[in-house]
Design a protein around this motif. Structure first.
Motif, PDB file in Angstrom:
ATOM      1  N   GLY A 112      37.597   0.856  57.716  1.00 30.06           N
ATOM      2  CA  GLY A 112      36.943   0.518  57.132  1.00 30.06           C
ATOM      3  C   GLY A 112      35.874   0.979  57.054  1.00 30.06           C
ATOM      4  O   GLY A 112      35.821   2.446  57.519  1.00 30.06           O
ATOM      5  N   GLU A 113      34.177   0.085  56.761  1.00 32.97           N
ATOM      6  CA  GLU A 113      33.113   0.753  55.994  1.00 32.97           C
ATOM      7  C   GLU A 113      32.048   0.540  57.129  1.00 32.97           C
ATOM      8  O   GLU A 113      32.096  -1.391  57.668  1.00 32.97           O
ATOM      9  CB  GLU A 113      32.715   0.369  54.965  1.00 32.97           C
ATOM     10  N   SER A 143      36.052   1.000  52.387  1.00 33.43           N
ATOM     11  CA  SER A 143      36.359  -0.397  52.779  1.00 33.43           C
ATOM     12  C   SER A 143      37.094  -1.537  52.536  1.00 33.43           C
ATOM     13  O   SER A 143      38.159  -0.982  51.435  1.00 33.43           O
ATOM     14  CB  SER A 143      35.326  -1.576  52.824  1.00 33.43           C
TER      15      SER A 143
END
Length: 249
Positions: A112-113, A143
């Motif tokens: 994700g982030e 994300s």
């Protein structure tokens, strides 16, 4: 000074890796991978698949080590997480010191982030406090929150309304839920909610071949989500899911 890249790789689909992330991967010479045990070996495999897709000619080393275990039964959750981060910081410091030469560029491939519910930046701050100098670069990623909204084809925010993002363990303490994204809900806190006006948009294994999606009025679909979640967890040995709770007028 040791050079290190934190590369966001999205929630699982190699196609969601950004071009900036690919460029960063091509700069790296050493990739650090944390092994979370046999039940989560697929997570290591997905990282290797991404590397093979975008770096088909090799030219890098893969350093795979066992991840320290967090005490999931600890009475003090925050203290247990902090202790886990301290253990990880000691491991990261050793890896960076021992595995990165003067001309190397190290990298972590992060789901994700990197700036959203990922502990790596906090842990590297502890590494710096141990006296290790780092030249750090963070490459943002897609994300699971963004993937969830796209899969269900809903906007994350509504006009003039705030969006709350919180972990599952904080859901029960919300006086009112209007528009909330919930992550890290291993205890399925949504199941205890009885509000008839809430709609849920749930997703698991987003961006992978095993992706699961369920949406509808919470009181009508929560049993279905619990069943699907348990079956998937038993089949795969692990689960990563998130959901949006929204109060409908």
């Amino acid at each position: 000074m040791k050079q290190l890249l934190l590369i966001g790789i999205g929630p699982g689909d190699p196609r969601q890796v950004t071009y900036e992330a690919v460029e960063a991967m091509r700069r790296a010479t050493v990739f650090f991978v944390l092994d979370k045990g046999q039940e989560k070996d697929e997570l290591v495999g997905l990282r290797k698949t991404i590397l093979e897709r975008y770096l088909p000619d090799g030219g890098y080393r893969l350093v795979q080590v066992a991840d320290p275990r967090r005490d999931a039964q600890a009475a003090d959750y925050v203290a247990a997480v902090h202790e886990w981060h301290v253990q990880r910081a000691a491991l990261y410091a050793r890896l960076i010191e021992d595995e990165l030469g003067a001309d190397d560029v190290g990298a972590f491939l992060l789901w994700g982030e990197p700036g959203l519910y990922d502990s790596t930046l906090r842990i590297l701050e502890l590494v710096r406090q141990r006296g290790l100098a780092l030249a750090l670069q963070v490459i943002p990623g897609i994300s699971s929150i963004q993937a969830l909204a796209a899969r269900h084809q809903v906007p994350l925010n509504r006009i003039g309304e705030p969006l709350t993002v919180l972990p599952g363990r904080r859901l029960a303490g919300q006086a009112r839920i209007d528009n909330a994204l919930v992550m890290l809900d291993g205890q399925c806190a949504f199941a205890a909610l009885e509000d008839p006006q809430l709609t849920i948009y749930w997703g698991a294994y987003l961006g992978t071949a095993d992706e699961l999606l369920i949406a509808g009025p919470l009181q009508q679909v929560k049993a279905q989500i619990l069943d699907a979640r348990e079956q998937a967890r038993r089949r795969k040995g692990w689960i990563m899911d998130t959901y949006l709770l929204r109060r409908e007028p």
